[in-house]
Design an enzyme around this catalytic site. Structure first.
Site, short mmCIF file in Angstrom:
data_model
loop_
_atom_site.label_atom_id
_atom_site.label_comp_id
_atom_site.label_asym_id
_atom_site.label_seq_id
_atom_site.Cartn_x
_atom_site.Cartn_y
_atom_site.Cartn_z
N ASP A 183 0.86 -1.18 0.00
CA ASP A 183 0.00 0.00 0.00
C ASP A 183 0.90 1.23 0.00
O ASP A 183 1.69 1.43 0.92
CB ASP A 183 -0.88 -0.03 1.26
CG ASP A 183 -1.83 1.14 1.33
OD1 ASP A 183 -2.78 1.08 2.12
OD2 ASP A 183 -1.64 2.13 0.58
N ASN A 203 -5.25 14.33 -9.97
CA ASN A 203 -5.83 14.96 -11.16
C ASN A 203 -5.52 16.44 -11.09
O ASN A 203 -5.03 16.93 -10.06
CB ASN A 203 -7.34 14.68 -11.26
CG ASN A 203 -8.10 15.22 -10.07
OD1 ASN A 203 -8.07 16.42 -9.79
ND2 ASN A 203 -8.75 14.33 -9.35
N VAL A 259 -5.45 5.88 -5.87
CA VAL A 259 -4.33 6.30 -5.01
C VAL A 259 -4.62 7.66 -4.38
O VAL A 259 -4.36 7.88 -3.19
CB VAL A 259 -3.04 6.41 -5.86
CG1 VAL A 259 -1.91 7.06 -5.09
CG2 VAL A 259 -2.61 5.06 -6.35
N ASP A 260 -5.18 8.56 -5.17
CA ASP A 260 -5.48 9.93 -4.72
C ASP A 260 -6.38 9.89 -3.48
O ASP A 260 -6.10 10.50 -2.45
CB ASP A 260 -6.18 10.66 -5.87
CG ASP A 260 -6.10 12.17 -5.78
OD1 ASP A 260 -6.63 12.83 -6.68
OD2 ASP A 260 -5.49 12.67 -4.81
N THR A 275 -2.24 4.05 -14.79
CA THR A 275 -2.67 2.70 -15.21
C THR A 275 -4.01 2.30 -14.61
O THR A 275 -4.51 1.20 -14.85
CB THR A 275 -1.63 1.64 -14.79
OG1 THR A 275 -1.56 1.58 -13.35
CG2 THR A 275 -0.26 1.93 -15.38
N GLY A 276 -4.62 3.17 -13.84
CA GLY A 276 -5.94 2.86 -13.27
C GLY A 276 -7.02 3.60 -14.04
O GLY A 276 -7.25 3.34 -15.23
N TYR A 306 -7.01 6.26 -15.47
CA TYR A 306 -6.56 6.97 -16.68
C TYR A 306 -6.24 6.03 -17.84
O TYR A 306 -5.81 6.48 -18.90
CB TYR A 306 -5.41 7.91 -16.36
CG TYR A 306 -5.85 9.22 -15.71
CD1 TYR A 306 -7.19 9.46 -15.42
CD2 TYR A 306 -4.95 10.22 -15.40
CE1 TYR A 306 -7.60 10.65 -14.83
CE2 TYR A 306 -5.34 11.41 -14.81
CZ TYR A 306 -6.68 11.62 -14.52
OH TYR A 306 -7.09 12.80 -13.94
N1 APR Z 1 -1.16 1.72 -3.25
C1 APR Z 1 -0.52 1.43 -4.41
N2 APR Z 1 -1.13 1.44 -5.62
C2 APR Z 1 -2.44 1.76 -5.64
C3 APR Z 1 -3.18 2.09 -4.47
C4 APR Z 1 -2.47 2.06 -3.24
N3 APR Z 1 -3.08 2.35 -2.07
N4 APR Z 1 -4.47 2.37 -4.84
C5 APR Z 1 -4.53 2.21 -6.18
N5 APR Z 1 -3.32 1.83 -6.68
C6 APR Z 1 -2.94 1.56 -8.06
C7 APR Z 1 -4.03 1.18 -9.01
O1 APR Z 1 -4.27 -0.21 -8.92
C8 APR Z 1 -3.41 1.55 -10.35
O2 APR Z 1 -2.56 0.51 -10.81
O3 APR Z 1 -2.41 2.79 -8.59
C9 APR Z 1 -2.52 2.76 -10.01
C10 APR Z 1 -3.06 4.11 -10.48
O4 APR Z 1 -4.48 4.08 -10.44
P1 APR Z 1 -5.35 5.39 -10.11
O5 APR Z 1 -5.27 5.67 -8.68
O6 APR Z 1 -6.70 5.16 -10.73
O7 APR Z 1 -4.60 6.59 -10.86
P2 APR Z 1 -4.64 7.04 -12.38
O8 APR Z 1 -4.87 5.89 -13.31
O9 APR Z 1 -3.41 7.88 -12.55
O10 APR Z 1 -5.95 7.97 -12.46
C11 APR Z 1 -5.93 9.20 -11.78
O11 APR Z 1 -8.02 8.76 -10.71
O12 APR Z 1 -8.21 8.66 -8.44
C12 APR Z 1 -8.40 9.47 -9.53
O13 APR Z 1 -8.13 11.70 -8.69
C13 APR Z 1 -7.52 10.68 -9.47
O14 APR Z 1 -8.59 11.70 -11.34
C14 APR Z 1 -7.42 11.03 -10.93
C15 APR Z 1 -7.36 9.66 -11.60
#
Ligand code: APR
Length: 187
Positions: free
Chosen positions: A20, A34, A43-44, A134-135, A137
Site C-alpha cells: 500500500d 488529477n 491512489v489519490d 494505469t488505473g 486513466y
Molecule cells: N497503493 C498502491 N497502488 C495503488 C493504491 C495504493 N493504495 N491504490 C490504487 N493503486 C494503483 C491502481 O491499482 C493503479 O494501478 O495505482 C494505479 C493508479 O491508479 P489510479 O489511482 O486510478 O490513478 P490514475 O490511473 O493515474 O488515475 C488518476 O483517478 O483517483 C483518480 O483523482 C484521481 O482523477 C485522478 C485519476
C-alpha cells in the site's frame, strides 16, 4: 495488506513491491492526482484518507498561489504527507490514455522525471511511486512499464542523489507484469 519485495534493479536502487503506497516509510510518496488537486479515487483517495486534511489544505494553497487553472498533466508539486509515515507527498498528474494526441508516453515520463527532480531539489533520498495512469486513466500496463523503466534508468544513471525508488503495486500480478514488460536490468 502484507508488503512483499518482488524484485530489485539498477543495483538495488529500484525495488518493486506489492503493498500500500500510503504505508511506505519513505521521504516522499507520489500521488496519481488529477489537475484539480482536490482529491479523487484510487491512489489519490487513499492518500487523502490516510494523510488527513492537512494535505488538501496544502493543495488548496498551491492552487490559489501557483496553479489557479489546475496542475498541468506531467507536472508535479510537493506537500506535507500529514499523518502518513512518509514525510512528503509529491502530486503529479498522469496522462489520460488516448487523450493527448500521441504525447502520452512523453507526459507519463515527465510525471516520473518531475517527481524525481522535486525530490532531489528537496534533498529527499527515498521515493515511492504507484503505477501512475494505469488505473482510471487507462494507460496500458505493459506500455507504462516500458516508459517507467526507461525513465528510471535514464534519470537514476544521471543522478546519484536518489538512493531508493520503490514501485508499489496493489497485487503480485501487476508487479510481475511490470517486471516482465519493463526493460529494467534486474539485480
Ligand atoms: N497503493 C498502491 N497502488 C495503488 C493504491 C495504493 N493504495 N491504490 C490504487 N493503486 C494503483 C491502481 O491499482 C493503479 O494501478 O495505482 C494505479 C493508479 O491508479 P489510479 O489511482 O486510478 O490513478 P490514475 O490511473 O493515474 O488515475 C488518476 O483517478 O483517483 C483518480 O483523482 C484521481 O482523477 C485522478 C485519476
Amino acid at each position: 495488506m502484507n508488503e512483499i519485495e518482488v524484485a530489485r534493479a539498477l543495483d538495488g536502487r529500484v525495488t518493486i513491491r506489492v503493498g500500500d503506497l500510503t504505508r511506505q516509510a519513505v521521504d516522499a510518496v507520489v500521488n496519481a492526482a488529477n489537475s484539480s488537486l482536490m482529491g479523487g479515487g484510487g491512489v489519490d483517495g487513499a492518500i487523502h484518507r490516510a494523510g488527513g486534511p492537512e494535505i488538501l489544505a496544502a493543495c488548496r494553497a498551491i492552487r490559489a498561489s501557483r496553479y489557479p487553472e489546475g496542475l498541468p498533466t506531467g507536472e508535479a508539486v510537493i506537500t506535507t504527507a500529514g499523518l502518513m509515515p512518509a514525510r512528503y507527498v509529491i502530486h503529479t498528474v498522469g496522462p489520460i490514455y488516448g487523450r493527448h494526441g500521441g504525447a502520452e508516453a512523453r507526459l507519463l515520463a515527465s510525471c516520473y522525471e518531475k517527481s524525481l527532480a522535486l525530490a532531489v531539489e528537496h534533498g529527499l533520498a527515498t521515493i515511492a511511486f504507484p503505477a501512475i495512469s494505469t488505473g482510471a486513466y487507462g494507460y496500458p500496463f505493459a506500455d507504462a512499464a516500458q516508459v517507467v523503466s526507461r525513465t528510471l534508468q535514464r534519470v537514476l544513471s544521471a543522478d546519484e542523489a536518489i538512493g531508493e525508488v520503490r514501485l508499489v503495486f496493489t497485487g503480485e500480478p501487476q508487479a510481475v507484469c511490470f517486471i516482465d514488460a519493463a526493460d529494467l536490468a534486474r539485480d
